[in-house]
Design a protein around this motif. Structure first.
Motif, PDB file in Angstrom:
ATOM      1  N   ARG A  12       0.909  -0.965  -0.022  1.00  0.00           N
ATOM      2  CA  ARG A  12       0.115   0.031  -0.050  1.00  0.00           C
ATOM      3  C   ARG A  12       1.042   1.255   0.029  1.00  0.00           C
ATOM      4  N   ALA A  13       1.954   1.188   0.597  1.00  0.00           N
ATOM      5  CA  ALA A  13       2.779   2.160   0.576  1.00  0.00           C
ATOM      6  C   ALA A  13       3.793   2.572  -0.681  1.00  0.00           C
ATOM      7  N   ALA A  14       4.313   1.503  -1.311  1.00  0.00           N
ATOM      8  CA  ALA A  14       5.188   1.774  -2.434  1.00  0.00           C
ATOM      9  C   ALA A  14       4.904   0.762  -3.404  1.00  0.00           C
ATOM     10  N   SER A  15       5.036   1.183  -4.774  1.00  0.00           N
ATOM     11  CA  SER A  15       5.213   0.158  -5.790  1.00  0.00           C
ATOM     12  C   SER A  15       6.491   0.306  -6.746  1.00  0.00           C
ATOM     13  N   PRO A  16       7.250  -0.596  -7.163  1.00  0.00           N
ATOM     14  CA  PRO A  16       7.058  -1.916  -6.380  1.00  0.00           C
ATOM     15  C   PRO A  16       7.565  -2.056  -4.871  1.00  0.00           C
ATOM     16  N   ALA A  17       6.814  -2.908  -4.183  1.00  0.00           N
ATOM     17  CA  ALA A  17       7.016  -2.971  -2.757  1.00  0.00           C
ATOM     18  C   ALA A  17       8.262  -3.610  -2.375  1.00  0.00           C
ATOM     19  N   PRO A  18       9.010  -3.161  -1.392  1.00  0.00           N
ATOM     20  CA  PRO A  18      10.259  -3.703  -1.013  1.00  0.00           C
ATOM     21  C   PRO A  18      10.014  -5.024  -0.221  1.00  0.00           C
ATOM     22  N   GLN A  19      10.768  -5.990   0.016  1.00  0.00           N
ATOM     23  CA  GLN A  19      10.634  -7.237   0.666  1.00  0.00           C
ATOM     24  C   GLN A  19      11.116  -7.170   2.012  1.00  0.00           C
TER      25      GLN A  19
END
Length: 468
Positions: free
Chosen positions: A316-323
């Motif tokens: 929900r915070a970033a795209s692409p989302a970090p792992q």
């Protein structure tokens, strides 16, 4: 056990494990990775029980349940799913499956469910109405969106699965519900899910909080007719407002238009019964609301769900989302999370924005848990200003988190300004050895203003020689 079990799962390993376990238990097994093949076996009259996954290459296992019920009324269906959401639990209940288990499941538990299914008496031979599956499907599609509140109602932990099962049983009833729990556990989200995933989803959802004037309560209750009325932390309301809403609810439920009375849902602290016993919540209001008490568990009681919850927040915070690395997850698990899901979401949103790579490591989590990230570069004065702003932000966020799903009391601006102003003036005076003229010049205000603030804030002024 005696009987033939039809197993449908696209994971070959799961098919093999179930086939071996059921065969050892005395069952015959037909296993497939296709819903089409499963339905052909059902049409042919094979099988005394079905075990099916939800997400399959050629469809959704839950969508197949009504067809199985029409073709073979009374055939028990056990659904297993890696989609450990409240929507899956509700859809499984509304599809009238015999049982539902989240993945990863405990094999002995599944075997016990199979044994019970094979031994049970056949159910009534009734075919579900088409609308029964259409409405949950629409709700599931809505909840799959990352911006939908129900997308955070996920969990494999037993305490969450028990909660989901209970919600699934009551979501389409008119039973009044109290959602109890600590601040930040998702009480308001769960209250909204009771509305948006139930039969009243097309009606209004109206919330009443402590800040709503008592003379507007009747209008707000009237606006909720045919929908859901959510009372946010009624134990925090003044007694007059509690008495007023209790009387209005009684009148609505006994009046000529009672068929359109709203469903009542309230959010409270962890022990609403104690609130009633100790006078914080009017007993008559409590008993009108407590048709059922659902408890939203704290995060520390469901740490197994932390990886899934973290992934939702990051996406929900970033795209692409970090792992998150394994070390980062371990660091999160070790944190007590007094702010529960809200605190976790805030931390992960910050990590998503400050991450320097595709994977967030344990040291980055440690910095985030200690407070907001410090500014990089710039001179010492800029760094000091950055730290001050971050510290104030952290303090204010914790202050809001303390109030859970409610807003802080009115007058927040003046209250915060006073809290900041007093130490600022006190420290400035100390730095100026109590010399008010120098202090006023330092602060950039005139001397009379400083004197008034010293008096109003009850600041002690001591003139003394500074030791250098």
């Amino acid at each position: 056990m005696d009987g033939t079990v039809l197993v449908a799962d696209d994971d070959r390993t799961i098919r093999t494990v179930l086939t071996q376990a059921l065969t050892r238990a005395g069952c015959k097994v037909h296993a497939t990775g296709s819903l089409g093949q499963l339905m052909r076996w059902v049409d042919e009259g094979r099988g005394d029980l079905v075990v099916t996954d939800v997400m399959m290459p050629d469809g959704n296992g839950l969508d197949l349940v009504p067809s199985i019920a029409r073709t073979r009324p009374g055939l028990p269906v056990i659904v297993i799913s890696a989609q450990n959401t409240i929507v899956t639990a509700i859809r499984a209940t509304e599809a009238a499956v015999f049982d539902y288990l989240p993945k990863p499941f405990d094999l002995p538990e599944l075997m016990a469910r199979v044994r019970a299914g094979l031994a049970r008496q056949p159910r009534r031979e009734t075919a579900p109405a088409p609308a029964t599956t259409a409405a949950p499907a629409a709700a599931a599609a809505a909840a799959a969106r990352s911006d939908d509140p129900a997308s955070m109602l996920i969990g494999h932990a037993p305490v969450m699965q028990a909660l989901f099962r209970t919600v699934a049983r009551v979501v389409n009833t008119d039973l009044a519900v109290i959602v109890a729990g600590e601040p930040g556990t998702g009480r308001s989200t769960l209250a909204q899910a009771l509305h948006s995933l139930g039969d009243r989803r097309d009606g209004p959802l109206v919330r009443i909080t402590a800040g709503d004037p008592a003379d507007t309560l009747a209008a707000r209750l009237d606006a909720a007719r045919g929908g859901t009325l959510v009372l946010e932390d009624p134990a925090g309301w003044d007694p007059a407002a509690q008495a007023r809403i209790a009387g209005l609810i009684e009148a609505a439920e006994a009046g000529p238009d009672r068929a359109h009375a709203p469903r009542l849902v309230a959010t409270t602290g962890p022990d609403p019964e104690a609130d009633a016993a100790e006078g914080r919540l009017r007993p008559d209001l409590y008993y009108r609301l407590a048709g059922l008490v659902l408890t939203a568990p704290p995060l520390r009681a469901r740490l197994d769900d932390l990886p899934a919850l973290a992934q939702v927040s990051l996406e929900r915070a970033a795209s692409p989302a970090p792992q998150l690395s394994n070390g980062a997850l371990d660091a999160l698990r070790a944190h007590p999370f007094p702010g529960n899901l809200r605190e976790l979401d805030n931390i992960l949103r910050r990590l998503a924005l400050t991450a320097t790579g595709a994977t967030i490591e344990a040291p980055e989590v440690a910095v985030a848990l200690a407070g907001p990230a410090q500014p990089r570069g710039g001179d010492a004065r800029g760094a000091a200003n950055g730290r001050l702003a971050d510290t104030v932000e952290q303090h204010l966020q914790r202050y809001f988190d303390m109030h859970g799903d409610q807003l802080p009391p009115p007058g927040l601006y003046d209250r915060i300004m006073r809290e900041v102003e007093r130490p600022l003036i006190q420290i400035a005076l100390d730095a100026c050895s109590g010399n008010q003229l120098r202090c006023a010049d330092l602060l950039g205000i005139n001397r009379n203003t400083l004197r008034k603030k010293v008096s109003d804030l009850n600041i002690e002024v001591a003139r003394r020689r500074r030791v250098m």
